[in-house]
Enzyme design. Structure first.
Site: not given
Length: 399
Positions: A125, A260, A290
């Site tokens: 990520c 993020h 996500n």
């Protein structure tokens, strides 16, 4: 012998500015209510713990490369840059189409970016932040002038849909930015990149059996949520503070933090820890979940579309994820409003021609290999067939 500085040619300082941005998300939505049918969960439980309402799921024929291509094309549309002007393409992803060739190489071919280097970057990520810094460093060194950085993920393909800890969180999508060399001060001003491999067992995606697998399912993601939460809130605070200091500004100067998009509770906890107004933290996690390396560029695109970034603003991109890895970059936004920087009609037309040419070249090379292989199995005494095969092998669509 000391060198006479007067004999050293002056080299103008080079900055790496973001000049284009684009995103793509699949049409299919998977809501919390949909998940109730396959998991012991509820919309209220998911929203209260993550802030997520729905996520996007790639269609059967959509993969990381095809979504990344659409995001890159959209990013180029904002500029006057043609595919043949690109020097580098980096794809940040933990769900590549193949181990090799790289996803970036596939996109490079489809774009018709024949001069560009292309490679994938794996930092989970945090990957997009790592990739932006790598492209910016290459530009500032003078080795390249223009780069496309893409974050693209098909997380739905690596989910264990019976694992409530992970399956409620992740979605699919892609985002991209174009970075270009400029003498105008701005762009990527500072970066902080970090890793702690001791956290390998907290968040991962095993691709093969190994002593470090801890009996997790192969090709399925796992996460120890509580530990990741504590890690994330700590490193966001530390990396943002350090990156801002290295850029020579203060937190008060920052117009927007684009983190993020892992979990709304993480973002709000980080805002409190930094003593920043939560409105300065961009969040679209409720719509997309996500999307790993794609989450920051998707959020960046939406922030621009919503008018939350203005010319001259300082913004911070901050990522964290498996590795454990994390990082932050400070950017001085130097692009006017999108409606003032749209590429000319001539550039748009030339890009479409480039994409068409790349598609035709790709098909021609495929059929040339097929025809050449067919003729190689035919006995050489069949008249003109050997000469025809030779001509096919020699022909290059680019000529």
């Amino acid at each position: 012998m000391a060198q006479n500085n007067s004999q050293i040619p002056y080299r103008q300082h080079i900055y790496a500015n973001i000049v284009g941005w684009g995103m793509y998300v699949p049409e299919t939505r998977l809501s919390n209510e949909d998940l109730e049918a396959i998991l012991n969960t509820s919309d209220e439980w998911i929203q209260s713990r993550t802030g997520i309402k729905e996520r996007r799921i790639a269609a059967e024929r959509e993969v990381t490369s095809t979504m990344g291509l659409k995001a890159a094309q959209q990013a180029l549309t904002v500029t006057r840059i043609l595919p043949e002007d690109l020097d580098m393409i980096i794809v940040a992803t933990c769900t590549p189409d193949n181990a090799f060739p790289s996803t970036a190489s596939l996109i490079q071919n489809w774009l018709g970016a024949n001069r560009a280097a292309a490679f994938d970057l794996s930092a989970a990520c945090s990957g997009f932040v790592y990739a932006v810094n790598m492209a910016a460093q290459a530009i500032r060194s003078g080795s390249i002038k223009t780069a496309v950085v893409i974050g693209s993920e098909t997380m739905s393909r690596v989910m264990d849909w019976q694992d409530r800890a992970t399956s409620i969180l992740f979605g699919d999508g892609a985002g991209a930015v174009v970075l270009q060399a400029s003498t105008e001060e701005g762009g990527v001003l500072s970066a902080v990149l970090r890793s702690d491999g001791a956290g390998y067992d907290l968040l991962g995606l095993p691709l093969m059996d190994s002593p470090y697998n801890n009996n997790h399912k192969l090709r399925k993601m796992f996460m120890i949520g509580g530990e990741v939460f504590k890690f994330a809130t700590r490193v966001i605070t530390e990396s943002v503070t350090e990156a801002v200091y290295k850029a020579g500004i203060t937190l008060d100067d920052v117009a927007l933090v684009i983190p993020h998009q892992a979990n709304d509770r993480i973002l709000m906890a980080a805002a409190r820890s930094l003593n920043m107004d939560k409105d300065k933290f961009m969040s679209n996690v409720e719509r997309y979940g996500n999307t790993s390396a794609a989450s920051i560029p998707i959020a960046l695109c939406e922030a621009v579309q919503e008018g939350r970034i203005q010319e001259g603003d300082y913004i911070v991109l901050v990522g964290f994820g498996g590795g454990l890895s994390w990082g932050a970059v400070v950017i001085r936004w130097r692009v006017p409003r999108p409606e003032n920087v749209q590429g000319s009609r001539v550039a748009q037309s030339r890009r479409r021609v480039s994409y068409l040419r790349a598609r035709l070249r790709d098909r021609w090379r495929y059929w040339r290999r097929r025809l050449s292989s067919t003729f190689s199995r035919i006995r050489p005494n069949y008249g003109r067939i050997p000469r025809l095969r030779s001509k096919i092998d020699e022909y290059d669509f680019d000529d």
